[in-house]
Design a protein around this motif. Structure first.
Motif, PDB file in Angstrom:
ATOM      1  N   LYS A 191       0.782  -1.193   0.008  1.00  0.00           N
ATOM      2  CA  LYS A 191       0.057   0.011  -0.181  1.00  0.00           C
ATOM      3  C   LYS A 191       0.861   1.150  -0.116  1.00  0.00           C
ATOM      4  CE  LYS A 191      -3.764   2.243   2.422  1.00  0.00           C
ATOM      5  NZ  LYS A 191      -4.465   2.155   3.636  1.00  0.00           N
ATOM      6  N   GLU A 192       1.958   1.271   0.786  1.00  0.00           N
ATOM      7  CA  GLU A 192       2.828   2.315   0.861  1.00  0.00           C
ATOM      8  C   GLU A 192       3.488   2.470  -0.611  1.00  0.00           C
ATOM      9  OE1 GLU A 192       7.189   3.721   2.649  1.00  0.00           O
ATOM     10  OE2 GLU A 192       6.096   1.975   3.565  1.00  0.00           O
ATOM     11  N   LEU A 193       3.960   1.696  -1.265  1.00  0.00           N
ATOM     12  CA  LEU A 193       4.676   1.761  -2.321  1.00  0.00           C
ATOM     13  C   LEU A 193       3.574   2.289  -3.389  1.00  0.00           C
ATOM     14  CD1 LEU A 193       6.695  -1.299  -2.755  1.00  0.00           C
ATOM     15  CD2 LEU A 193       7.473   1.031  -2.502  1.00  0.00           C
ATOM     16  N   VAL A 194       2.301   1.661  -3.572  1.00  0.00           N
ATOM     17  CA  VAL A 194       1.285   2.378  -4.445  1.00  0.00           C
ATOM     18  C   VAL A 194       0.986   3.585  -4.073  1.00  0.00           C
ATOM     19  CG1 VAL A 194      -1.303   2.011  -5.117  1.00  0.00           C
ATOM     20  CG2 VAL A 194       0.322  -0.201  -4.949  1.00  0.00           C
ATOM     21  N   GLU A 195       0.785   4.004  -2.951  1.00  0.00           N
ATOM     22  CA  GLU A 195       0.436   5.472  -2.765  1.00  0.00           C
ATOM     23  C   GLU A 195       1.659   6.265  -3.332  1.00  0.00           C
ATOM     24  OE1 GLU A 195      -0.038   5.591   1.614  1.00  0.00           O
ATOM     25  OE2 GLU A 195      -2.334   4.902   1.419  1.00  0.00           O
TER      26      GLU A 195
END
Length: 457
Positions: free
Chosen positions: A258-262
């Motif tokens: 989720k962090e990478l996608v954001e």
């Protein structure tokens, strides 16, 4: 100036001798690939041919050349990028026939030189098969998308600078080997910068003594490194797109995914709002704008004297098109011709404004419109009475700098024709009186967005 000073490093690092072979430089994108988190499982991929599809040859000043503008080794660069990412296991497919021939040689040699002819032949390890193929290539090489320079020469001394930007575009797609479906397609562009600086002196320092000095340098960004950086960026984007769509994931779990996608979506939003020449694109969907401004006013009348004095104003405009607005403003100011002639005025006007670059952070604009000028001072005056009204016509120009979608700063100046000779309280001569105003203001954009209005219609 920082551009020139930063580029002067090439001048102070001139090669004076042969240089030894060295390990190739990392690009900024290489470091990003190496820093990616580890995947939950590495993916076997095959790359048959990732080639230059432009067919473009190098540009030269005179003559012709058969050297290509883009490296023909893009497949090798892509395989290296896949290795650096640690997300993929590249499988040899570009020279597959060579690999198969070598395996046949191994089988034949082992079969002929078996210690015991009755022993079964020793088998080779099976070849890996790819679950995914990577296709695409360098699909565009555009020369001179931006070029220019500057120079000056005075009394035999001068300097000049030139620059040029080229641009390459890379497409990369992932194809499922089991179904043939295209899983994901990404594209990346990279500019290639070339610049030159020249300085020269040509003048007589004494009778029959001529001094001539020339120096300069040219700096070109290597095309191969630009292709490498674009391909590495395409691999990184492909990894992020796969994480976003749940095709693969990191070994650190959903929170890291989720962090990478954001982070990726934020970068993507910024890139989508940036135009071709690296300028941030503003939608300007808000239709209404309120303005407050302060500045100076200057009368141009029959007196030889004239002093700047205070001005304040309020304004409103309605955006008809992104570049065209209709508005109104109210201004109160002093026109100061002499120490005795120093009166308050109020102006009300309608304006039609044209914004030259409506989707840029910094945009010039032009405006014009009719209005009414009111004498708003009850101090003694020879030719003017309180609330005397005059027709005026204004022409203005300025620049607007957006600090956010809703807030922007405005710097403007305008020329006002009054069609009257009483403004400076001295009707004399054949020329009408004029006045100028200069202001620094703040815009606030509000109201319904166009996108919402379209959905409601």
């Amino acid at each position: 100036m920082p551009f020139l000073l930063g580029s002067c490093g090439a001048y102070f690092n001139q090669p004076l001798g042969n240089q030894e072979a060295r390990i190739s430089e990392y690009t900024n994108q290489t470091k990003k690939l190496l820093d990616l988190p580890a995947p939950a499982k590495r993916i076997e991929v095959g790359v048959y041919n990732f080639k230059d599809q432009t067919g473009q040859y190098k540009n030269i000043e005179n003559g012709s050349t058969f050297s290509t503008a883009v490296t023909q080794g893009a497949t090798t660069i892509l395989i290296k990028a896949l290795e650096d990412s640690k997300w993929f296991v590249p499988i040899e497919r570009e020279n597959l026939q060579n690999l198969l021939n070598e395996r046949n040689i191994i089988r034949t040699t082992r079969d002929e030189y078996r210690a015991n002819p009755n022993d079964p032949p020793q088998k080779l390890n099976p070849l890996l098969f790819a679950g995914m193929l990577l296709e695409g290539g360098v699909i565009s090489y555009d020369s001179n998308i931006l070029s220019g320079g500057a120079g000056a020469r005075y009394f035999g001394v001068g300097a000049s600078t030139q620059y040029r930007q080229d641009r390459i575009t890379v497409y990369l797609r992932a194809v499922s080997t089991s179904t043939g479906a295209v899983i994901k397609t990404v594209n990346v562009s990279k500019t290639i910068l070339s610049q030159a600086v020249d300085v020269g002196i040509f003048r007589y320092v004494n009778f029959q003594r001529l001094l001539e000095v020339e120096t300069g340098y040219t700096k070109n960004e290597p095309t191969q490194m630009a292709v490498q950086e674009a391909i590495e960026k395409a691999v990184e984007v492909l990894i992020y797109e796969g994480i976003k769509d749940g095709i693969w994931s990191t070994n650190e779990g959903e929170e890291k995914d989720k962090e990478l996608v954001e982070q990726y979506l934020l970068e993507k939003e910024l890139e989508e709002s940036t135009t071709l020449y690296e300028r941030k694109y503003l939608k300007h969907d808000y239709r209404h704008t309120a303005n407050v401004n302060f500045g100076l006013a200057l009368v141009d009348g029959d007196y030889n004297t004239g002093y700047y004095d205070f001005k304040a104003g309020l304004g409103y405009k309605y955006r008809i098109l992104p570049a065209l607005s209709l508005g109104a403003d109210l201004q109160i100011f002093k026109l100061n011709s002499t120490a005795e002639t120093n009166h308050w005025w109020i102006s009300e006007s309608l304006n039609l404004e044209y914004n030259i670059l409506p989707h840029d952070k910094l945009s010039p604009f032009l405006y014009a419109g009719p209005g009414v000028l009111l004498f708003a001072d009850d101090s003694p005056s020879l030719y003017l009475q309180r609330w005397d009204a005059f027709f005026n016509l204004k022409f203005g120009a300025g620049v607007e700098y957006a600090v956010s979608d809703r807030v922007s700063f405005v710097l403007n100046g305008e020329w006002n024709a009054t069609f009257n000779d009483k403004i400076d309280n001295l009707p004399q001569g054949r020329r009408d009186d004029y006045y100028y105003t200069f202001g620094l203001g703040l815009n606030y954009h509000f109201g319904s967005k166009k996108t919402k209005l379209k959905t409601n219609q």
